[in-house]
Design a protein around this motif. Structure first.
Motif, PDB file in Angstrom:
ATOM      1  N   LEU A   1      12.759   6.369 -26.696  1.00 11.35           N
ATOM      2  CA  LEU A   1      11.773   5.750 -27.309  1.00 11.35           C
ATOM      3  C   LEU A   1      12.036   4.128 -27.626  1.00 11.35           C
ATOM      4  O   LEU A   1      11.110   3.460 -27.522  1.00 11.35           O
ATOM      5  CB  LEU A   1      11.685   6.321 -28.753  1.00 11.35           C
TER       6      LEU A   1
ATOM      7  N   GLU B   1       9.562   0.987 -26.211  1.00 11.04           N
ATOM      8  CA  GLU B   1       9.081   0.280 -26.966  1.00 11.04           C
ATOM      9  C   GLU B   1       9.549  -1.094 -26.336  1.00 11.04           C
ATOM     10  O   GLU B   1       8.602  -2.016 -26.627  1.00 11.04           O
ATOM     11  CB  GLU B   1       9.567   0.494 -28.470  1.00 11.04           C
TER      12      GLU B   1
ATOM     13  N   SER C   1      -5.140   9.428 -28.021  1.00 12.17           N
ATOM     14  CA  SER C   1      -4.812   8.131 -28.513  1.00 12.17           C
ATOM     15  C   SER C   1      -3.526   7.523 -27.856  1.00 12.17           C
ATOM     16  O   SER C   1      -2.852   8.165 -27.140  1.00 12.17           O
ATOM     17  CB  SER C   1      -4.356   8.721 -29.913  1.00 12.17           C
ATOM     18  N   ARG C   2      -3.456   6.282 -28.378  1.00 15.55           N
ATOM     19  CA  ARG C   2      -2.253   5.592 -27.599  1.00 15.55           C
ATOM     20  C   ARG C   2      -0.967   6.230 -27.882  1.00 15.55           C
ATOM     21  O   ARG C   2       0.002   6.410 -27.106  1.00 15.55           O
ATOM     22  CB  ARG C   2      -2.267   4.118 -28.152  1.00 15.55           C
ATOM     23  N   ASP C   3      -0.699   6.641 -29.235  1.00 10.38           N
ATOM     24  CA  ASP C   3       0.586   7.147 -29.553  1.00 10.38           C
ATOM     25  C   ASP C   3       0.742   8.561 -28.776  1.00 10.38           C
ATOM     26  O   ASP C   3       2.041   9.180 -28.345  1.00 10.38           O
ATOM     27  CB  ASP C   3       0.447   7.568 -31.118  1.00 10.38           C
ATOM     28  N   GLU C   4      -0.333   9.070 -28.378  1.00 10.97           N
ATOM     29  CA  GLU C   4      -0.133  10.428 -27.406  1.00 10.97           C
ATOM     30  C   GLU C   4       0.144  10.055 -26.149  1.00 10.97           C
ATOM     31  O   GLU C   4       0.621  11.091 -25.456  1.00 10.97           O
ATOM     32  CB  GLU C   4      -1.451  11.231 -27.460  1.00 10.97           C
TER      33      GLU C   4
ATOM     34  N   VAL D   1       1.736   6.762 -24.666  1.00 14.80           N
ATOM     35  CA  VAL D   1       2.839   6.003 -24.667  1.00 14.80           C
ATOM     36  C   VAL D   1       4.197   6.936 -24.406  1.00 14.80           C
ATOM     37  O   VAL D   1       4.271   7.441 -25.416  1.00 14.80           O
ATOM     38  CB  VAL D   1       2.869   5.038 -25.368  1.00 14.80           C
TER      39      VAL D   1
ATOM     40  N   ARG E   1       4.901   9.149 -22.298  1.00 16.18           N
ATOM     41  CA  ARG E   1       4.644  10.236 -21.473  1.00 16.18           C
ATOM     42  C   ARG E   1       4.490   9.814 -20.044  1.00 16.18           C
ATOM     43  O   ARG E   1       4.066   8.818 -19.694  1.00 16.18           O
ATOM     44  CB  ARG E   1       3.738  11.087 -21.941  1.00 16.18           C
TER      45      ARG E   1
END
Length: 401
Positions: A10, A14, A63-66, A68, A70
């Protein structure tokens, strides 16, 4: 609850985008609202998405969180052509541009055809690949009646649909199931969707042109905002890759290894670290750019045993493996830890030593002064996988020359 490996990945995701471009790059890319694209990083385990455009999120429903963090495989399904997927992987391995037509799936499960244009992003200074840009252009389908061989108006195709619908009704075992079909039009629409998910689709010249234009716009942003921070990227390889730069295929192979390890290059001055795994970064607390290019002795300290350091130097000189228990100090928070270190030479297909791999396991018996002679099974496993990956990469490089 996340694992240490997931946490380190993660952090790598980032920092991947932000360390290469200025903070305004995200804002500028978000202004390309009508363009669907993703940016991926082959140096992070799993080659994940590190940026997804607003157009891509709108097209897929995620969504972006779902998205990024992956891999691209999350959008594939039973109807996705394996040959097209292999063509993309081959382009990544050879670090070249590729264009394929692909069937993907939205978050709600509906399939859609798209033209996928993949292009590597090169570092202007090192010549290595830092990212891949993937542009997606949705392909417009023919109207339901406009099928080839339809004989003007497509009546025969509609007749076939009706026949298929009737066949479904005859084969139905219950009236309740039939009652869920509100109209013939609904059934026809479902059958057309099913047909379109299976029927191969071709991109028009207009759609291909849209993909190229989108790629030009994206690279315009990336080039500008990478140059502003002194880390210029380019669409074409601007320089010959230096000897410390790995191919994308090798980086992806090494990224699958979840243990802590580094690769050092004995053919470069001061034998620097040229690859560090996510687990190593998690163990030591350093970022990747703080580790690469440095000699492993930066992990030593005042109480590091000089006899142990001598054993390591001798193993490098004789090109033989060794296992030691060494006190390392240079965690970023300045704490120390006992490191069960196994080192082994890694040879190319020609037999020449290309790297040394150092696999680290933090010793849980911190206060026990005990020798370490035999490598852990996990360490030997890492060494084996690294050797296979390097040998395969060197053989591929030799073939392509």
């Amino acid at each position: 609850m996340t694992t240490e490996f997931e946490d380190s990945k993660l952090l790598a995701v980032e920092s991947s985008f932000d360390n290469r471009y200025s903070r305004h790059a995200r804002e500028s890319l978000d202004e390309l609202t009508d363009t669907s694209f993703t940016i991926t990083d082959p140096s992070v385990s799993g080659h994940p998405i590190v940026f997804a455009s607003l157009g891509f999120l709108k097209m897929t429903g995620f969504s972006r969180d779902e998205v990024v963090g992956r891999g691209g495989g999350m959008f594939q399904g039973p109807g996705t052509c394996r040959r097209s997927v292999m063509a993309i992987r081959e382009a990544v391995r050879e670090e070249k541009e590729a264009q394929v037509v692909l069937l993907n799936y939205r978050k709600d499960g509906t399939p859609f055809w798209m033209l996928l244009l993949v292009c590597p992003v090169f570092s202007a200074s090192s010549g290595g690949v830092v990212h891949f840009v993937a542009v997606q252009v949705p392909l417009h389908r023919r109207r339901h009646g406009d099928f080839p061989g339809g004989g003007g108006g497509g009546f025969s195709q509609v007749h076939d649909f009706v026949f298929r619908c009737c066949r479904k009704e005859v084969c139905s075992d219950s009236l309740a199931e039939l009652g869920r079909v509100s109209s013939l039009n609904q059934v026809l629409e479902n059958d057309v969707t099913e047909l379109e998910s299976e029927e191969p689709c071709e991109a028009s010249d207009v759609e291909k042109s849209r993909a190229v234009t989108a790629l030009d716009n994206i690279f315009s942003v990336l080039t500008y905002y990478s140059e502003s921070v002194g880390r210029l990227v380019c669409r074409k390889r601007c320089s010959v890759p230096d000897v410390g730069v790995f191919s994308s295929s090798l980086i992806i192979s090494l990224g699958r290894i979840k243990q802590s390890f580094v690769l050092t290059n004995p053919n470069l001055p001061d034998m620097p670290i040229v690859y560090a795994s996510d687990a190593f970064l998690k163990l030591t607390g350093y970022a990747r750019d703080e580790v690469l290019g440095r000699n492993c002795r930066f992990l030593g300290g005042t109480d590091t045993d000089t006899t142990t350091l001598h054993l390591i130097r001798e193993s490098i000189k004789t090109e033989q493996p060794c296992t030691v228990r060494i006190l390392n100090y240079s965690r970023k928070d300045k704490s120390s830890f006992w490191n069960l270190l196994h080192m082994s030479p890694v040879r190319e297909a020609s037999g020449k030593v290309a790297y040394f791999v150092g696999v680290q396991i933090e010793d849980e018996y911190k206060n026990e002064d005990r020798p370490c002679r035999n490598p852990d099974r996990r360490q030997l496993s890492v060494v084996g996988v690294v050797k296979v990956a390097v040998r395969s990469s060197s053989m591929t490089a030799g073939t392509s020359k």
